[in-house]
Design an enzyme around this catalytic site. Sequence first.
Site: not given
Length: 120
Positions: A22, A54, A74, A100
């Site tokens: 990953e 923004y 996290e 994800k």
Amino acid sequence: MSDRILLHNMVFQARHGYYDQEQVTPQRFEVDIELNFDLRPAGLEDDLEQTVDYAAVYEATRQIVESTTFRLLEALAEAISHEILAGFPIVGNVLVRVRKPEVSLGGPLDFAGVEIRRQR
């Protein structure tokens, strides 16, 4: 405070995940940001200096997601919230959602994700 700036479904290609593969192969990550603070001064004065740009929030988020690698969603969400609170002092609290969608957990699902809220 009920006033919020919302940036929903920002999409980035990045390398985050617990497994080594990953961290090698880019995957799609989706991020939502909610900034909570009093928008009245900016609304009354129509003045960007009294709110948050923004584009600056988007760029700060993109920079973290695309230029770093975390094993855990996290940790990625925590880094984003920390950067936003540090970089935009007017923001009282921030909600960060990270999804994800291409995660492989052994069965069908739309996404794995985390949601955190941090405040000053």
